[in-house]
Scaffold this motif. Structure first.
Motif, PDB file in Angstrom:
ATOM      1  N   HIS A  88       0.146 -21.641 -21.135  1.00 57.88           N
ATOM      2  CA  HIS A  88       0.877 -21.192 -22.320  1.00 57.88           C
ATOM      3  C   HIS A  88       1.700 -22.290 -22.982  1.00 57.88           C
ATOM      4  O   HIS A  88       2.168 -22.103 -24.109  1.00 57.88           O
ATOM      5  CB  HIS A  88       1.787 -20.018 -21.956  1.00 57.88           C
ATOM      6  CG  HIS A  88       1.039 -18.777 -21.618  1.00 57.88           C
ATOM      7  ND1 HIS A  88       0.607 -17.882 -22.558  1.00 57.88           N
ATOM      8  CD2 HIS A  88       0.601 -18.297 -20.423  1.00 57.88           C
ATOM      9  CE1 HIS A  88      -0.044 -16.899 -21.980  1.00 57.88           C
ATOM     10  NE2 HIS A  88      -0.067 -17.130 -20.674  1.00 57.88           N
ATOM     11  N   ASP A 107       4.288 -15.195 -25.891  1.00 53.45           N
ATOM     12  CA  ASP A 107       4.437 -16.590 -26.304  1.00 53.45           C
ATOM     13  C   ASP A 107       5.454 -16.775 -27.422  1.00 53.45           C
ATOM     14  O   ASP A 107       5.972 -17.864 -27.611  1.00 53.45           O
ATOM     15  CB  ASP A 107       3.086 -17.162 -26.740  1.00 53.45           C
ATOM     16  CG  ASP A 107       2.206 -17.529 -25.561  1.00 53.45           C
ATOM     17  OD1 ASP A 107       2.725 -17.588 -24.428  1.00 53.45           O
ATOM     18  OD2 ASP A 107       0.999 -17.759 -25.777  1.00 53.45           O
ATOM     19  N   ARG A 126       6.055 -24.358 -27.867  1.00 51.48           N
ATOM     20  CA  ARG A 126       5.198 -23.164 -27.866  1.00 51.48           C
ATOM     21  C   ARG A 126       5.684 -22.142 -28.893  1.00 51.48           C
ATOM     22  O   ARG A 126       4.911 -21.606 -29.686  1.00 51.48           O
ATOM     23  CB  ARG A 126       5.189 -22.524 -26.479  1.00 51.48           C
ATOM     24  CG  ARG A 126       4.343 -21.256 -26.413  1.00 51.48           C
ATOM     25  CD  ARG A 126       4.576 -20.436 -25.157  1.00 51.48           C
ATOM     26  NE  ARG A 126       5.835 -19.712 -25.232  1.00 51.48           N
ATOM     27  CZ  ARG A 126       6.805 -19.775 -24.337  1.00 51.48           C
ATOM     28  NH1 ARG A 126       6.678 -20.507 -23.248  1.00 51.48           N
ATOM     29  NH2 ARG A 126       7.918 -19.099 -24.484  1.00 51.48           N
TER      30      ARG A 126
END
Length: 187
Positions: A105, A62, A141
């Motif tokens: 995600h 991530d 993210r």
């Protein structure tokens, strides 16, 4: 008959020399003028080669910009697409899994906003680039994971964006490896 065989043999020998010796030497010579001397352009960090700019790398954490999916698990020796058509049930299942994973995600992103290139593999399975849109959709993210402002990450994507060749040919692209190396270099 002799009038046809002798010229055919001569032509075969001439073409054999041209196509087996001269042409490969010319191509190799031109390759030496390319970045990396015909061996590919490498990306080096702290004196260590971390990858090649023309071969996709797998980034799934991530904290990094994700690469385009690969049909060959990023194995450059086996460059190929999946050869499955857009109506193939297995292919559709694979794409749906990629969409679901991306949404997990990247909360807050709608399914219809996901660029196609983030859930489908390229024809070679080794595409090293994304569009600026596909890179920027991942900014939220990464900003959250790394504690970096989204504006700073967007500027980084813009700085790593390469425009079309001579301003006309092809789309703007972002090399994922170079982008992630630049991301790691941010203080």
């Amino acid at each position: 008959m002799k009038t046809h065989i002798i010229p055919a043999i001569r032509l075969t020998l001439v073409l054999l020399v041209i196509l087996s010796v001269i042409y490969p030497l010319v191509v190799a010579g031109v390759g030496r003028l390319a970045p990396g001397g015909g061996k590919g352009e490498t990306v080096t960090v702290n004196g260590k080669v971390v990858g090649y700019t023309l071969v996709g790398q797998k980034f799934t954490e991530d904290r990094y910009f994700n690469s385009r999916p690969s049909a060959v698990e990023y194995n450059a020796a086996g460059s190929a697409g999946s050869n499955k058509g857009p109506s193939n049930p297995d292919y559709l299942k694979t794409v749906q899994v990629r969409i679901d994973t991306f949404l997990v995600h990247n909360p807050g992103i709608r399914k219809e906003d996901i660029p196609t290139e983030l859930v489908t593999a390229s024809g070679s399975g080794l595409d090293p680039d994304l569009s600026p849109v596909a890179a920027k959709i991942q900014v939220a993210r990464i900003a959250k994971t790394r504690g970096i402002s989204a504006d700073r990450l967007t500027k980084l994507v813009d700085a790593q964006t390469t425009g079309p060749l001579i301003g006309l040919l092809g789309p703007s692209t972002v090399n994922v490896l170079k982008l992630n190396v630049a991301l790691d270099a941010l203080k």
